[in-house]
Design an enzyme around this catalytic site. Structure first.
Site, mmCIF file in Angstrom:
data_model
loop_
_atom_site.group_PDB
_atom_site.id
_atom_site.type_symbol
_atom_site.label_atom_id
_atom_site.label_comp_id
_atom_site.label_asym_id
_atom_site.label_seq_id
_atom_site.Cartn_x
_atom_site.Cartn_y
_atom_site.Cartn_z
ATOM 1 N N HIS A 7 0.834 -1.202 0.000
ATOM 2 C CA HIS A 7 0.000 0.000 0.000
ATOM 3 C C HIS A 7 0.865 1.247 0.000
ATOM 4 O O HIS A 7 2.052 1.192 0.322
ATOM 5 C CB HIS A 7 -0.974 0.050 1.184
ATOM 6 C CG HIS A 7 -0.313 0.049 2.536
ATOM 7 N ND1 HIS A 7 0.014 -1.113 3.203
ATOM 8 C CD2 HIS A 7 0.084 1.064 3.346
ATOM 9 C CE1 HIS A 7 0.574 -0.803 4.361
ATOM 10 N NE2 HIS A 7 0.643 0.502 4.480
ATOM 11 N N HIS A 79 3.984 7.176 3.711
ATOM 12 C CA HIS A 79 4.928 6.068 3.539
ATOM 13 C C HIS A 79 4.465 5.135 2.431
ATOM 14 O O HIS A 79 3.319 5.196 1.984
ATOM 15 C CB HIS A 79 5.140 5.291 4.846
ATOM 16 C CG HIS A 79 3.933 4.567 5.381
ATOM 17 N ND1 HIS A 79 3.077 5.124 6.299
ATOM 18 C CD2 HIS A 79 3.445 3.334 5.129
ATOM 19 C CE1 HIS A 79 2.118 4.246 6.593
ATOM 20 N NE2 HIS A 79 2.312 3.156 5.892
ATOM 21 N N GLU A 130 7.751 1.144 4.934
ATOM 22 C CA GLU A 130 7.215 0.113 5.806
ATOM 23 C C GLU A 130 7.449 -1.228 5.113
ATOM 24 O O GLU A 130 7.244 -1.345 3.899
ATOM 25 C CB GLU A 130 5.708 0.338 6.018
ATOM 26 C CG GLU A 130 5.035 -0.715 6.888
ATOM 27 C CD GLU A 130 3.538 -0.452 7.091
ATOM 28 O OE1 GLU A 130 2.935 0.320 6.328
ATOM 29 O OE2 GLU A 130 2.987 -1.048 8.051
HETATM 30 CO CO CO Z 1 1.240 1.351 6.268
#
Ligand code: CO
Length: 134
Positions: A7, A79, A130
């Protein structure tokens, strides 16, 4: 080591307004908001054919995205999340390579119930990364 993009997360000051814009103006499928107090955010998932965009609104006093929104009050990209098969092997490889893992270096359970780690944006050209084990 990196797999698929899981994502992209956008920090937004008003998740209701952002959800409306994605649903009505951009014509996307947007989930109901989910409060995640242990992560200091409320999140909605924008479901796309090839992945997800997450909209994050600060929740509580110590939200990890409050400082970001103080600098960028309109919101922005917060992020990007990449999938890895083995998060501990990925962490050890990164530490050996001199990259900084945020927090105490131990994976936490992320918004999708899977182990995640964050990498210092200064080590990756200004982008917070991440890693999520899938
Ligand atoms: Co995230």
């Amino acid at each position: 080591m990196l797999g698929r993009i899981n994502h992209v997360a956008l920090a937004v000051p008003d998740i209701a307004a952002a959800s409306r814009a994605y649903r009505e103006t951009l014509g996307a499928t947007v989930s109901a908001p989910q409060a995640l107090p242990e992560h200091g955010v409320t999140v909605v998932f924008v479901e796309l054919p090839n992945g997800k965009v997450e909209l994050l609104e600060p929740l509580g006093e110590a939200s990890p995205i409050a400082a970001f929104l103080a600098k960028s009050p309109d919101g922005g990209m917060h992020h990007i999340c990449y999938e890895v098969a083995d998060i501990l092997a990925a962490r050890d490889h990164l530490l050996t390579a001199g990259a900084r893992v945020l927090g105490n270096g131990e994976p936490k359970i992320g918004a999708h119930g899977k182990p995640v780690l964050f990498l210092h944006p200064k080590d990756f050209f200004g982008t917070l990364i991440e890693l999520e084990q899938v």
